[in-house]
Design a protein around this motif. Sequence first.
Motif, short mmCIF file in Angstrom:
data_model
loop_
_atom_site.label_atom_id
_atom_site.label_comp_id
_atom_site.label_asym_id
_atom_site.label_seq_id
_atom_site.Cartn_x
_atom_site.Cartn_y
_atom_site.Cartn_z
N THR A 54 0.82 -1.22 0.00
CA THR A 54 0.00 0.00 0.00
C THR A 54 0.84 1.26 0.00
O THR A 54 0.32 2.36 -0.15
N GLU A 55 2.15 1.10 0.21
CA GLU A 55 3.09 2.22 0.27
C GLU A 55 2.77 3.18 1.42
O GLU A 55 3.07 4.37 1.36
N LEU A 56 2.16 2.66 2.48
CA LEU A 56 1.85 3.48 3.64
C LEU A 56 3.05 3.51 4.57
O LEU A 56 3.59 2.46 4.95
N ASP A 57 3.47 4.70 4.94
CA ASP A 57 4.55 4.87 5.90
C ASP A 57 4.05 4.33 7.25
O ASP A 57 2.97 4.71 7.71
N PRO A 58 4.80 3.43 7.90
CA PRO A 58 4.36 2.84 9.17
C PRO A 58 4.07 3.88 10.25
O PRO A 58 3.33 3.59 11.19
N TYR A 59 4.62 5.06 10.13
CA TYR A 59 4.37 6.15 11.08
C TYR A 59 2.87 6.41 11.23
O TYR A 59 2.41 6.81 12.30
N TYR A 60 2.11 6.17 10.17
CA TYR A 60 0.69 6.48 10.17
C TYR A 60 -0.19 5.32 10.65
O TYR A 60 -1.40 5.43 10.63
N LEU A 61 0.43 4.22 11.05
CA LEU A 61 -0.34 3.04 11.44
C LEU A 61 -0.17 2.75 12.93
O LEU A 61 0.94 2.73 13.46
N GLU A 62 -1.30 2.52 13.58
CA GLU A 62 -1.33 2.06 14.96
C GLU A 62 -2.12 0.76 14.99
O GLU A 62 -3.18 0.68 14.39
N LEU A 63 -1.59 -0.24 15.67
CA LEU A 63 -2.31 -1.49 15.85
C LEU A 63 -2.82 -1.55 17.28
O LEU A 63 -2.05 -1.33 18.22
N GLU A 64 -4.11 -1.84 17.42
CA GLU A 64 -4.75 -1.91 18.72
C GLU A 64 -4.90 -3.37 19.10
O GLU A 64 -5.51 -4.15 18.38
N ASN A 81 7.81 -5.61 19.88
CA ASN A 81 9.09 -4.94 19.57
C ASN A 81 9.40 -4.98 18.08
O ASN A 81 9.93 -4.01 17.52
N LYS A 82 9.08 -6.08 17.42
CA LYS A 82 9.32 -6.18 15.97
C LYS A 82 8.39 -5.23 15.21
O LYS A 82 8.81 -4.62 14.22
N LEU A 83 7.16 -5.10 15.66
CA LEU A 83 6.23 -4.15 15.03
C LEU A 83 6.73 -2.72 15.21
O LEU A 83 6.71 -1.91 14.29
N LYS A 84 7.17 -2.42 16.43
CA LYS A 84 7.68 -1.08 16.71
C LYS A 84 8.95 -0.79 15.91
O LYS A 84 9.19 0.34 15.50
N ALA A 85 9.77 -1.81 15.66
CA ALA A 85 10.97 -1.63 14.85
C ALA A 85 10.61 -1.24 13.41
O ALA A 85 11.39 -0.56 12.74
N LEU A 86 9.43 -1.66 12.98
CA LEU A 86 8.95 -1.25 11.65
C LEU A 86 8.48 0.20 11.65
O LEU A 86 8.28 0.80 10.60
N GLY A 87 8.23 0.77 12.85
CA GLY A 87 7.75 2.15 12.97
C GLY A 87 6.28 2.25 13.30
O GLY A 87 5.69 3.33 13.27
N ILE A 88 5.66 1.13 13.63
CA ILE A 88 4.23 1.07 13.93
C ILE A 88 4.02 1.38 15.41
O ILE A 88 4.78 0.95 16.27
N LYS A 89 2.96 2.13 15.71
CA LYS A 89 2.57 2.41 17.09
C LYS A 89 1.68 1.27 17.59
O LYS A 89 0.93 0.67 16.82
N ILE A 90 1.73 1.02 18.89
CA ILE A 90 0.94 -0.05 19.49
C ILE A 90 0.10 0.53 20.63
O ILE A 90 0.59 1.28 21.46
N ASP A 111 2.60 2.26 23.12
CA ASP A 111 2.61 3.71 22.97
C ASP A 111 1.36 4.35 23.56
O ASP A 111 1.43 5.41 24.16
N ASN A 112 0.22 3.72 23.34
CA ASN A 112 -1.07 4.31 23.70
C ASN A 112 -1.87 3.37 24.58
O ASN A 112 -1.82 2.15 24.42
#
Length: 193
Positions: A54-64, A81-90, A111-112
């Motif tokens: 999707t070419e979405l920058d991981p900065y814009y994704l949060e997984l709940e 930790n692996k998700l956060k290493a990609l730049g994803i918020k949790i 993060d949240n």
Amino acid sequence: MVRIGEWILKTACKEIKELHRKGFPSIKLAVNVSVKQFRDHKFLEMVNEVLIETELDPYYLELEITESIVQDIEESIVIINKLKALGIKIAIDDFGTGYSSLSVLNQLPIDNLKIDKSFIKESNENGEALVKTIIQMGRNLNFILVAEGVEYEEQVTFSKKNHCHIGQGYFFSEPLPIEELEKQLKEKHDFYR
């Protein structure tokens, strides 16, 4: 369930990326992840592939994720930790209704913290005291705090007064199809020009 979760993530990422292309670059996305999805051995690979496709920058994704992922805390920490290493918020969703303890919350690299709507809806002293305590604890742990299920002005006022960072609920908007969301974003954007 796992395939439906993948479809949801991919569709949501595509739609947000399209909004970015249309001139709304600051829109972020939060997607719920089921425990079954989170535990799937291909979950990390799938999330990474969706971001690439999707070419979405991981900065814009949060997984709940829900508190129930703490049933296997060691494995959960590795995955997070692996998700956060990609730049994803949790985010921990529906906080206060599941399995978490303060020691587990301290271990999770999140993060949240999303305060469950059942606490937000409580209008008695005990309910308010619980929300204040969760907010204070979350702020001390440097979490972004989200009050879920906000439906009334009084809940907004209470959340602001107690320094909750974000409100989520029908007070702000009901769930919208992407076309309606885009229309509202355009109207708001034009208003502030």
